[in-house]
Write a protein that holds these residues in place. Structure first.
Motif, PDB file in Angstrom:
ATOM      1  N   ALA A  32      44.680  33.284  28.858  1.00  0.00           N
ATOM      2  CA  ALA A  32      43.576  32.629  28.177  1.00  0.00           C
ATOM      3  C   ALA A  32      42.575  33.533  27.455  1.00  0.00           C
ATOM      4  O   ALA A  32      42.050  33.305  26.609  1.00  0.00           O
ATOM      5  CB  ALA A  32      43.116  31.736  29.393  1.00  0.00           C
ATOM      6  N   ARG A 124      45.255  29.479  26.126  1.00  0.00           N
ATOM      7  CA  ARG A 124      44.993  28.590  26.943  1.00  0.00           C
ATOM      8  C   ARG A 124      45.956  27.564  27.317  1.00  0.00           C
ATOM      9  O   ARG A 124      45.892  26.644  26.585  1.00  0.00           O
ATOM     10  CB  ARG A 124      43.525  28.126  27.172  1.00  0.00           C
ATOM     11  N   PHE A 163      46.818  22.007  35.727  1.00  0.00           N
ATOM     12  CA  PHE A 163      47.715  21.250  35.292  1.00  0.00           C
ATOM     13  C   PHE A 163      48.877  20.742  35.957  1.00  0.00           C
ATOM     14  O   PHE A 163      49.530  19.990  35.467  1.00  0.00           O
ATOM     15  CB  PHE A 163      48.198  21.721  33.901  1.00  0.00           C
ATOM     16  N   ILE A 275      52.888  31.407  41.890  1.00  0.00           N
ATOM     17  CA  ILE A 275      52.820  32.731  42.123  1.00  0.00           C
ATOM     18  C   ILE A 275      51.426  33.231  42.306  1.00  0.00           C
ATOM     19  O   ILE A 275      50.698  33.066  41.494  1.00  0.00           O
ATOM     20  CB  ILE A 275      53.850  33.504  41.123  1.00  0.00           C
ATOM     21  N   ASN A 277      47.570  34.369  43.355  1.00  0.00           N
ATOM     22  CA  ASN A 277      46.535  33.297  43.810  1.00  0.00           C
ATOM     23  C   ASN A 277      46.885  32.120  43.483  1.00  0.00           C
ATOM     24  O   ASN A 277      46.288  31.107  44.150  1.00  0.00           O
ATOM     25  CB  ASN A 277      45.428  33.834  43.274  1.00  0.00           C
ATOM     26  N   PRO A 284      39.222  38.202  51.234  1.00  0.00           N
ATOM     27  CA  PRO A 284      39.609  39.512  50.965  1.00  0.00           C
ATOM     28  C   PRO A 284      39.526  40.335  52.183  1.00  0.00           C
ATOM     29  O   PRO A 284      39.902  41.668  52.091  1.00  0.00           O
ATOM     30  CB  PRO A 284      38.731  39.795  49.860  1.00  0.00           C
TER      31      PRO A 284
END
Ligand SMILES: Cc1cc2nc3c(=O)[nH]c(=O)nc-3n(C[C@H](O)[C@H](O)[C@H](O)COP(=O)(O)OP(=O)(O)OC[C@H]3O[C@@H](n4cnc5c(N)ncnc54)[C@H](O)[C@@H]3O)c2cc1C
Length: 381
Positions: A32, A124, A163, A275, A277, A284
């Motif tokens: 994007a 995007r 999406f 896949i 994140n 973290p």
């Protein structure tokens, strides 16, 4: 038609692109952002295992600033007991390496340029449709609506998950990670420090002559801490950390990240796979997120290539991928969540138990090495 269309040209998306190309698959990345240079201020601790994967892919040699971690010092603020995890105990040169987000992106892009993978920037993605023979990706680029087809779509959008409806477990930690570069009076240049406080972990990763700070704070405090004058910020940090590091001096800008856990239950269905994140977003505190994402990329490209070589159905490859990633994803997510929540409180009984645990772990041989191996290579199941 492409073998694989990758949505998101972040570190995991580009890793899949490299691995897929090396495995003989035809891939394309849709990113994007129109920018070719990453401004993300994050710094990663890459495990020794991740370094081996990047070496195998020919990415490692493009990194310019990887800094070895030879010792990890784990402690609790204001309590007895600590654990030292050392590379020497495993007979390796380093437990891991510290790299900046910008440098890992630079190295992956350099490798992709050599391999000749297509990356469309400023693209995007709006929707994905899966059909029996192909997946169809709809995206916008330069105000034009475009469509392309691929045998498989890997969604590596970092968890935007715009999406596709994906069932997931979510937890808002109500914490932010403040990141900055700090010079610490008493820090060793090849040591990483993980210090647990009642409000969450504070990590210091070696970075040139200084350390990268990842400071977990309650969400409501983040904005105020970012707005403090430099001297006031340093004082607040030293108060939160305790005296062990001596004086801590801020170098450069500060940024903050909201912390959530998001764990997708089903990572592969039809011709679509989640896949990095997009599949699991972790706190973290244990430095696991990208390391797990890299292993996702490795396994996915392997499953697809094996299947293509044997003339099998790619849907079978996705089923195999889903099964192969089950233990590592679940183990890494559970480990991180238990660690950051179990250590982020001031309960005196729990604090005493944790101190004892750190003390005993430090003195143990085999259990400590087992833990280190799992942190470095993941959980094969
Ligand atoms: C403060 C902090 C410190 C961390 N430290 C470590 C660490 O020490 N070690 C570690 O292993 N992990 C660490 N992590 C985790 C690590 O940052 C993530 O696991 C890693 O960035 C995930 O990469 P990704 O490519 O999946 O997602 P991202 O880095 O988020 O990249 C996603 C990409 O997808 C693009 N995109 C999004 N939507 C669309 C769309 N609709 N169409 C096209 N493109 C799209 C985005 O522009 C972006 O480039 C840390 C995280 C934080 C917040």
């Amino acid at each position: 038609m492409h073998d694989i269309a990758i949505i998101g040209g972040g570190p995991v998306g580009l890793s899949v692109a490299v691995a897929a190309k090396l495995a003989g698959l035809d891939s394309l990345v849709l990113e994007a952002s129109p920018e070719a240079v990453s401004r993300d201020p994050r710094v990663f601790a890459l495990s020794y295992g991740s370094h081996l994967i990047l070496k195998r892919w020919g990415v490692w040699e493009h990194l310019t600033d990887a800094q070895p971690i030879r010792v990890v010092h784990v402690s609790q603020r204001g309590r007895f007991g600590h654990t030292l995890l050392t590379a020497e105990e495993l007979g390796i040169d380093a437990l891991g390496y510290v790299v900046s987000y910008a440098d890992i992106m630079h190295a992956l892009r350099a490798r992709i340029a050599v391999l000749g993978v297509d990356v469309i920037s400023g693209a995007r993605v709006a929707t994905i449709q899966t059909e029996p023979e192909a997946a169809v990706v709809h995206f916008e680029q330069a105000l034009a609506q475009r469509v392309l087809g691929a045998r498989v779509v890997a969604q590596a959008d970092g968890g935007a998950n715009l999406f596709r409806e994906t069932r997931s477990t979510e937890r808002d930690y109500k914490q932010h990670a403040l990141v900055a570069e700090v010079a610490c009076e008493r820090a060793a240049s090849d040591h990483a420090y993980e210090r647990f406080t009642g409000q969450g972990p504070i990590a210091l990763l070696p970075l040139g002559g200084s350390h990268a700070l990842i400071w977990t704070v309650p969400a409501g405090d983040a904005e105020g801490l970012l707005a403090l004058e430099v001297g006031e910020f340093e004082l607040a940090l030293m108060q939160a950390y305790g005296e062990r590091m001596g004086k801590m001096r801020l170098r450069g800008p500060r940024a903050s990240f909201r912390l959530v856990l998001r764990y997708a239950h089903r990572i592969a269905s039809d011709r679509h796979v989640l896949i990095g994140n997009a599949a699991q977003t972790l706190h973290p505190g244990a430095g696991q997120g990208f390391n797990i994402g890299l292993r996702d990329a490795f396994e996915l490209s392997q499953s697809l290539a094996d299947c293509a070589a044997s003339g099998g159905d790619l849907l079978q490859a996705l089923r195999r991928y889903r099964a192969a990633r089950r233990f590592d994803r679940a183990g890494g997510t559970l480990f991180t969540d238990v660690l950051v929540r179990g250590f982020s409180n001031d309960d005196p009984v729990l604090a005493w138990g944790r101190s004892l645990g750190l003390f005993l772990l430090d003195a143990s041989g085999a259990p400590k090495r087992f833990l280190m191996r799992r942190m470095i290579f993941g959980n094969p199941g």
